[in-house]
Design an enzyme around this catalytic site. Structure first.
Site, mmCIF file in Angstrom:
data_model
loop_
_atom_site.group_PDB
_atom_site.id
_atom_site.type_symbol
_atom_site.label_atom_id
_atom_site.label_comp_id
_atom_site.label_asym_id
_atom_site.label_seq_id
_atom_site.Cartn_x
_atom_site.Cartn_y
_atom_site.Cartn_z
ATOM 1 C CG ASP A 1 -6.167 1.930 8.317
ATOM 2 O OD1 ASP A 1 -6.004 2.016 6.062
ATOM 3 O OD2 ASP A 1 -7.534 2.344 8.515
ATOM 4 C CB SER A 2 -3.591 5.033 6.508
ATOM 5 O OG SER A 2 -4.594 5.412 6.301
ATOM 6 C CE1 TYR B 1 0.719 5.595 5.910
ATOM 7 C CE2 TYR B 1 -0.646 3.927 4.465
ATOM 8 C CZ TYR B 1 0.032 4.027 5.598
ATOM 9 O OH TYR B 1 0.670 3.873 6.216
ATOM 10 N N GLY B 2 -2.466 9.528 1.143
ATOM 11 C CA GLY B 2 -3.483 9.584 0.026
ATOM 12 C C GLY B 2 -2.331 11.290 -0.097
ATOM 13 C CB CYS C 1 -4.823 1.291 3.789
ATOM 14 S SG CYS C 1 -4.954 2.701 3.322
ATOM 15 C CG ASN C 2 -9.333 -0.075 -1.159
ATOM 16 O OD1 ASN C 2 -10.207 -0.163 -1.711
ATOM 17 N ND2 ASN C 2 -10.403 0.271 0.823
ATOM 18 C CB THR C 3 -4.492 4.934 -0.381
ATOM 19 O OG1 THR C 3 -5.462 5.726 -0.500
ATOM 20 C CG2 THR C 3 -3.107 5.278 -0.497
ATOM 21 C CB CYS D 1 -11.807 4.941 1.515
ATOM 22 S SG CYS D 1 -10.492 5.076 3.115
ATOM 23 C CB THR D 2 -11.294 0.632 5.395
ATOM 24 O OG1 THR D 2 -10.065 1.458 5.483
ATOM 25 C CG2 THR D 2 -10.921 -0.554 4.398
ATOM 26 C CG HIS D 3 -10.837 6.128 7.056
ATOM 27 N ND1 HIS D 3 -9.645 5.341 6.264
ATOM 28 C CD2 HIS D 3 -10.742 6.680 8.005
ATOM 29 C CE1 HIS D 3 -8.903 5.155 7.014
ATOM 30 N NE2 HIS D 3 -9.263 6.928 8.179
#
Length: 261
Positions: free
Chosen positions: A11-12, A43-44, A75-77, A189-191
Site C-alpha cells: 500500500d501507499s 499516491y493521489g 490500494c485502490n488508487t 480507500c483501504t485507509h
C-alpha cells in the site's frame, strides 16, 4: 511437506493494514510482508505516469527481494491505474483492490449509493466503468476526499483528528432527495476502514459502509491453496520505503494488525 505461501501486501501507507488483518484470518499459516510506500504517500498527489513508473519499478525490486507467492495491491488508487501493467510484467499472481460497487449496488434498498474514495480513485475511468456495468439501476454518487486518508494515518501515529474535520469530509456522501436517501457507502480507500467507528458515529443517519477487505481475503485464500496450519509461523514484517523506523506509538498500533515489533 507443503510450504506455507509468502504473501506480500502493498500500500501507499498504512491503509493496507485493514486488508492484511482480514487475509491473516483466512490464511494464518502464511508468511507476510507488509510494504508501506510512505516515501511516495499520498499516491493521489502524483500524476498517473509518474505513479505507474514508481509502482512498476518498486514492485520489481520487491518481488526480486522477497520472492512472494502472491502480491496483494491493497490500494485502490494504485489498483485502478497500475494493476494491468503489473500483471503483464510479472508472473506472480496479483490481487487488486477496486471499489466494491457491484455488491454495494446489489444490497442497496434505496438505490442511493455513494463511492467514497481519494480524488484520484473517483476520477478514474476504471471506477466509472464499474458504475456503468454494476449500478443495478442505482444512483451512484462519487465523492473524492482530499484528506481522509491522511486523517487515518495521523490517528495511527497518535495524532488525533477532530470529529468536525472528519464530518466535513464525509458530508457529501449523504444524499437525500426527499423520497430516498443514501443507504450504502463504498469505502474505496483501504485507509477509511481505520476510521470506521468514527464514520458510523458521525453519519447523519445509519448506512452500510462496504469494506472490500473480506472479499480480498477470500480471493487470496482461493489462490493460495490449502491451509497447512492454524497458526502463523512468525508475525508479519513491515517495510517502509522511506527507511524511517516507526515510532513506539505507531509500532504499538501496527501490532494490533499482526505486525511484529
Amino acid at each position: 511437506m507443503a510450504i506455507a505461501p509468502t504473501i506480500l501486501v502493498f500500500d501507499s501507507g498504512l491503509g493496507g493494514l485493514t486488508v492484511l488483518s482480514e487475509i491473516v484470518k483466512a490464511r494464518p499459516d502464511a508468511r507476510y510482508i507488509y510494504i508501506a510506500d510512505d516515501a511516495f504517500f499520498p499516491y493521489g498527489g502524483h500524476g498517473e505516469a509518474k505513479l505507474v513508473d514508481r509502482v512498476c519499478a518498486l514492485m520489481g525490486e520487491l518481488i526480486a527481494t522477497h520472492c512472494p507467492d502472491i502480491v496483494v495491491l491493497a490500494c485502490n488508487t494504485a489498483s485502478t491505474l497500475v494493476l494491468p501493467q503489473l500483471r503483464a510484467r510479472f508472473t506472480v499472481p496479483f490481487v487488486g483492490t477496486v471499489p466494491a460497487i457491484k455488491p454495494a449496488c446489489a444490497r442497496s434498498l434505496s438505490k442511493h449509493v455513494t463511492v467514497l474514495g481519494t480524488e484520484a480513485t473517483v476520477s478514474r475511468e476504471y471506477t466509472r466503468a464499474l458504475i456503468r456495468e454494476f449500478s443495478n439501476q442505482s444512483e451512484v454518487a462519487l465523492v473524492g476526499s482530499a484528506h481522509l486518508a491522511q486523517f487515518a494515518e495521523a490517528e495511527l501515529h497518535g495524532l488525533p483528528v477532530s470529529d468536525h474535520l472528519i464530518a466535513q469530509e464525509i458530508a457529501p456522501c449523504f444524499v437525500n432527495d426527499g423520497e430516498r436517501r443514501t443507504d450504502t457507502i463504498v469505502l474505496a480507500c483501504t485507509h477509511y476502514p481505520l476510521l470506521l467507528e468514527r464514520l458510523e458515529r458521525l453519519a447523519p443517519w445509519p448506512v452500510a459502509f462496504i469494506d472490500p477487505a473480506p472479499a480480498i481475503a477470500r480471493r487470496v485464500a482461493d489462490l493460495s491453496g490449502s491451509r497447512i496450519s492454524a497458526e502463523s509461523p512468525i508475525p508479519a514484517r513491515a517495510v517502509f520505503t522511506s527507511g524511517r523506523p516507526p515510532s513506539e506509538r505507531l509500532a504499538a498500533a501496527m501490532a494490533r494488525f499482526g505486525i511484529g515489533r
